[in-house]
Design a protein around this motif. Sequence first.
Motif, PDB file in Angstrom:
ATOM      1  N   ARG A 239       0.836  -1.207   0.000  1.00 58.41           N
ATOM      2  CA  ARG A 239       0.000   0.000   0.000  1.00 58.41           C
ATOM      3  C   ARG A 239       0.867   1.252   0.000  1.00 58.41           C
ATOM      4  NH1 ARG A 239      -3.328   0.551   4.801  1.00 58.41           N
ATOM      5  NH2 ARG A 239      -4.203   2.343   3.742  1.00 58.41           N
ATOM      6  N   ALA A 240       1.882   1.265   0.877  1.00 59.58           N
ATOM      7  CA  ALA A 240       2.790   2.415   0.942  1.00 59.58           C
ATOM      8  C   ALA A 240       3.503   2.620  -0.391  1.00 59.58           C
ATOM      9  CB  ALA A 240       3.810   2.220   2.070  1.00 59.58           C
ATOM     10  N   LEU A 241       3.920   1.523  -1.015  1.00 63.40           N
ATOM     11  CA  LEU A 241       4.561   1.617  -2.333  1.00 63.40           C
ATOM     12  C   LEU A 241       3.617   2.269  -3.338  1.00 63.40           C
ATOM     13  CD1 LEU A 241       6.973   0.869  -4.214  1.00 63.40           C
ATOM     14  CD2 LEU A 241       5.705  -1.251  -4.703  1.00 63.40           C
ATOM     15  N   GLY A 242       2.362   1.865  -3.334  1.00 62.37           N
ATOM     16  CA  GLY A 242       1.376   2.460  -4.244  1.00 62.37           C
ATOM     17  C   GLY A 242       1.196   3.947  -3.989  1.00 62.37           C
ATOM     18  N   PHE A 243       1.197   4.343  -2.719  1.00 60.68           N
ATOM     19  CA  PHE A 243       1.048   5.762  -2.384  1.00 60.68           C
ATOM     20  C   PHE A 243       2.279   6.565  -2.827  1.00 60.68           C
ATOM     21  CE2 PHE A 243      -1.699   4.167   1.353  1.00 60.68           C
ATOM     22  CZ  PHE A 243      -2.833   4.135   0.545  1.00 60.68           C
ATOM     23  N   VAL A 244       3.471   6.001  -2.598  1.00 55.83           N
ATOM     24  CA  VAL A 244       4.704   6.688  -3.008  1.00 55.83           C
ATOM     25  C   VAL A 244       4.739   6.829  -4.525  1.00 55.83           C
ATOM     26  CG1 VAL A 244       7.233   6.486  -3.116  1.00 55.83           C
ATOM     27  CG2 VAL A 244       6.041   6.043  -0.959  1.00 55.83           C
ATOM     28  N   HIS A 245       4.437   5.727  -5.237  1.00 54.29           N
ATOM     29  CA  HIS A 245       4.461   5.776  -6.704  1.00 54.29           C
ATOM     30  C   HIS A 245       3.344   6.666  -7.253  1.00 54.29           C
ATOM     31  CE1 HIS A 245       7.023   1.932  -7.541  1.00 54.29           C
ATOM     32  NE2 HIS A 245       7.706   2.901  -6.972  1.00 54.29           N
ATOM     33  N   GLY A 246       2.250   6.778  -6.533  1.00 51.71           N
ATOM     34  CA  GLY A 246       1.172   7.654  -6.970  1.00 51.71           C
ATOM     35  C   GLY A 246       1.492   9.126  -6.761  1.00 51.71           C
ATOM     36  N   ALA A 247       2.349   9.408  -5.774  1.00 48.11           N
ATOM     37  CA  ALA A 247       2.662  10.796  -5.441  1.00 48.11           C
ATOM     38  C   ALA A 247       3.874  11.344  -6.194  1.00 48.11           C
ATOM     39  CB  ALA A 247       2.908  10.918  -3.933  1.00 48.11           C
ATOM     40  N   TYR A 248       4.802  10.460  -6.562  1.00 51.99           N
ATOM     41  CA  TYR A 248       6.064  10.918  -7.139  1.00 51.99           C
ATOM     42  C   TYR A 248       6.426  10.088  -8.373  1.00 51.99           C
ATOM     43  CZ  TYR A 248       6.202  12.789  -2.437  1.00 51.99           C
ATOM     44  OH  TYR A 248       5.868  13.417  -1.272  1.00 51.99           O
ATOM     45  N   PRO A 249       7.004  10.733  -9.396  1.00 51.54           N
ATOM     46  CA  PRO A 249       7.403   9.983 -10.593  1.00 51.54           C
ATOM     47  C   PRO A 249       8.471   8.932 -10.268  1.00 51.54           C
ATOM     48  CG  PRO A 249       7.467  12.363 -10.994  1.00 51.54           C
ATOM     49  CD  PRO A 249       7.239  12.167  -9.530  1.00 51.54           C
ATOM     50  N   VAL A 250       8.287   7.749 -10.806  1.00 49.51           N
ATOM     51  CA  VAL A 250       9.204   6.633 -10.577  1.00 49.51           C
ATOM     52  C   VAL A 250      10.433   6.794 -11.469  1.00 49.51           C
ATOM     53  CG1 VAL A 250       9.441   4.125 -10.756  1.00 49.51           C
ATOM     54  CG2 VAL A 250       7.278   5.119  -9.984  1.00 49.51           C
ATOM     55  N   VAL A 251      11.601   6.484 -10.922  1.00 50.86           N
ATOM     56  CA  VAL A 251      12.823   6.433 -11.724  1.00 50.86           C
ATOM     57  C   VAL A 251      12.851   5.024 -12.339  1.00 50.86           C
ATOM     58  CG1 VAL A 251      15.339   6.515 -11.697  1.00 50.86           C
ATOM     59  CG2 VAL A 251      14.017   8.067 -10.221  1.00 50.86           C
ATOM     60  N   PRO A 252      12.758   4.916 -13.655  1.00 50.93           N
ATOM     61  CA  PRO A 252      12.690   3.589 -14.294  1.00 50.93           C
ATOM     62  C   PRO A 252      13.905   2.725 -13.958  1.00 50.93           C
ATOM     63  CG  PRO A 252      12.187   5.324 -15.872  1.00 50.93           C
ATOM     64  CD  PRO A 252      12.685   6.004 -14.623  1.00 50.93           C
ATOM     65  N   GLY A 253      13.640   1.437 -13.731  1.00 48.08           N
ATOM     66  CA  GLY A 253      14.708   0.475 -13.501  1.00 48.08           C
ATOM     67  C   GLY A 253      15.241   0.412 -12.089  1.00 48.08           C
ATOM     68  N   TYR A 254      14.620   1.115 -11.160  1.00 48.02           N
ATOM     69  CA  TYR A 254      15.115   1.133  -9.784  1.00 48.02           C
ATOM     70  C   TYR A 254      14.091   0.569  -8.811  1.00 48.02           C
ATOM     71  CZ  TYR A 254      19.110   3.975 -11.159  1.00 48.02           C
ATOM     72  OH  TYR A 254      20.274   4.426 -11.722  1.00 48.02           O
ATOM     73  N   PHE A 255      13.510  -0.571  -9.110  1.00 50.65           N
ATOM     74  CA  PHE A 255      12.554  -1.192  -8.195  1.00 50.65           C
ATOM     75  C   PHE A 255      12.991  -2.613  -7.910  1.00 50.65           C
ATOM     76  CE2 PHE A 255       8.802  -3.901  -7.526  1.00 50.65           C
ATOM     77  CZ  PHE A 255       8.400  -3.367  -6.314  1.00 50.65           C
ATOM     78  N   LYS A 256      13.021  -2.975  -6.637  1.00 49.21           N
ATOM     79  CA  LYS A 256      13.353  -4.338  -6.218  1.00 49.21           C
ATOM     80  C   LYS A 256      12.318  -4.782  -5.189  1.00 49.21           C
ATOM     81  CE  LYS A 256      17.692  -4.628  -7.915  1.00 49.21           C
ATOM     82  NZ  LYS A 256      17.745  -4.546  -9.305  1.00 49.21           N
ATOM     83  N   ASP A 257      11.777  -5.980  -5.395  1.00 46.57           N
ATOM     84  CA  ASP A 257      10.812  -6.546  -4.461  1.00 46.57           C
ATOM     85  C   ASP A 257      11.463  -7.708  -3.721  1.00 46.57           C
ATOM     86  OD1 ASP A 257       8.765  -7.796  -3.092  1.00 46.57           O
ATOM     87  OD2 ASP A 257       7.323  -7.622  -4.729  1.00 46.57           O
ATOM     88  N   TYR A 258      12.028  -7.397  -2.556  1.00 44.89           N
ATOM     89  CA  TYR A 258      12.648  -8.432  -1.729  1.00 44.89           C
ATOM     90  C   TYR A 258      11.654  -9.004  -0.722  1.00 44.89           C
ATOM     91  CZ  TYR A 258      17.035  -6.599  -3.570  1.00 44.89           C
ATOM     92  OH  TYR A 258      18.060  -6.185  -4.398  1.00 44.89           O
ATOM     93  N   ILE A 259      10.388  -8.646  -0.852  1.00 44.22           N
ATOM     94  CA  ILE A 259       9.360  -9.270  -0.011  1.00 44.22           C
ATOM     95  C   ILE A 259       8.874 -10.532  -0.704  1.00 44.22           C
ATOM     96  CG2 ILE A 259       7.024  -9.043   0.946  1.00 44.22           C
ATOM     97  CD1 ILE A 259       7.681  -6.112   1.552  1.00 44.22           C
ATOM     98  N   SER A 260       8.481 -10.410  -1.980  1.00 45.29           N
ATOM     99  CA  SER A 260       8.025 -11.607  -2.700  1.00 45.29           C
ATOM    100  C   SER A 260       9.195 -12.529  -3.028  1.00 45.29           C
ATOM    101  CB  SER A 260       7.280 -11.218  -3.980  1.00 45.29           C
ATOM    102  OG  SER A 260       8.163 -10.648  -4.920  1.00 45.29           O
ATOM    103  N   THR A 261      10.392 -11.962  -3.149  1.00 49.53           N
ATOM    104  CA  THR A 261      11.598 -12.750  -3.424  1.00 49.53           C
ATOM    105  C   THR A 261      12.689 -12.306  -2.453  1.00 49.53           C
ATOM    106  OG1 THR A 261      10.964 -12.706  -5.761  1.00 49.53           O
ATOM    107  CG2 THR A 261      13.185 -13.492  -5.254  1.00 49.53           C
ATOM    108  N   PRO A 262      12.678 -12.848  -1.229  1.00 46.25           N
ATOM    109  CA  PRO A 262      13.661 -12.419  -0.228  1.00 46.25           C
ATOM    110  C   PRO A 262      15.088 -12.752  -0.662  1.00 46.25           C
ATOM    111  CG  PRO A 262      11.896 -13.692   0.795  1.00 46.25           C
ATOM    112  CD  PRO A 262      11.737 -13.823  -0.688  1.00 46.25           C
ATOM    113  N   LYS A 263      16.039 -11.999  -0.135  1.00 49.42           N
ATOM    114  CA  LYS A 263      17.453 -12.299  -0.367  1.00 49.42           C
ATOM    115  C   LYS A 263      17.787 -13.595   0.370  1.00 49.42           C
ATOM    116  CE  LYS A 263      19.345  -7.720  -1.203  1.00 49.42           C
ATOM    117  NZ  LYS A 263      20.441  -6.796  -0.880  1.00 49.42           N
ATOM    118  N   PRO A 264      18.867 -14.268  -0.024  1.00 50.74           N
ATOM    119  CA  PRO A 264      19.233 -15.532   0.641  1.00 50.74           C
ATOM    120  C   PRO A 264      19.398 -15.419   2.154  1.00 50.74           C
ATOM    121  CG  PRO A 264      20.521 -15.250  -1.364  1.00 50.74           C
ATOM    122  CD  PRO A 264      19.747 -13.970  -1.160  1.00 50.74           C
ATOM    123  N   ASN A 265      19.779 -14.240   2.642  1.00 50.21           N
ATOM    124  CA  ASN A 265      19.956 -14.070   4.087  1.00 50.21           C
ATOM    125  C   ASN A 265      18.642 -13.763   4.817  1.00 50.21           C
ATOM    126  OD1 ASN A 265      19.408 -11.421   3.420  1.00 50.21           O
ATOM    127  ND2 ASN A 265      21.381 -10.611   4.094  1.00 50.21           N
ATOM    128  N   GLY A 266      17.503 -13.759   4.068  1.00 48.69           N
ATOM    129  CA  GLY A 266      16.201 -13.522   4.668  1.00 48.69           C
ATOM    130  C   GLY A 266      15.738 -12.070   4.622  1.00 48.69           C
TER     131      GLY A 266
END
Length: 181
Positions: free
Chosen positions: A130-157
Amino acid sequence: LSFIENEDKRRRIAHETMDIYAPLAERIGLQMIKEELEDLAFAEINVDARNSVHARLEFLRQETGDIVPRILTALRDMLAGHRLHAVVEGHEKRLYSIWRKMEVKNIAFEQLSDIVAFRIIVDSEADCYRALGFVHGAYPVVPGYFKDYISTPKPNGYRSLHTSVMGPERQRIEVQIRTKE
């Protein structure tokens, strides 16, 4: 290290600090001390690079002033306006961290998206998105700078959302969104 008169000894200690003491501080959870050690050693190992980054950062500060508190207020107000309970923190990156990122990614200072970085801490994973949606709705996104480590966690968790946007003052900012856990 400037109190040590022998230049070779200062450089040896600075390299030792980078190779041993800073990583050790990080491993035992002393992130602030790690960053301080890196900055002190960086000032000895690569004076020209450190001075260049420092001069660019000072120029940016003179143009914009201390923008971190102003952006913090804008982010907090925007999230509160959407009735999302969140803790928002922010900081300016340290000199060594800026230089290291420029070197690793082979990019110029102006291309960095996270000279100032912000962390939004919310109560649940659903609130992260939800917060991501609000941030992206309020400010222009810089293309290519998004990482979702919630749906795909890093190996260290590690679990967090990372995005870069053109913030409230039209400057690139990095925003990390995560839960308390």
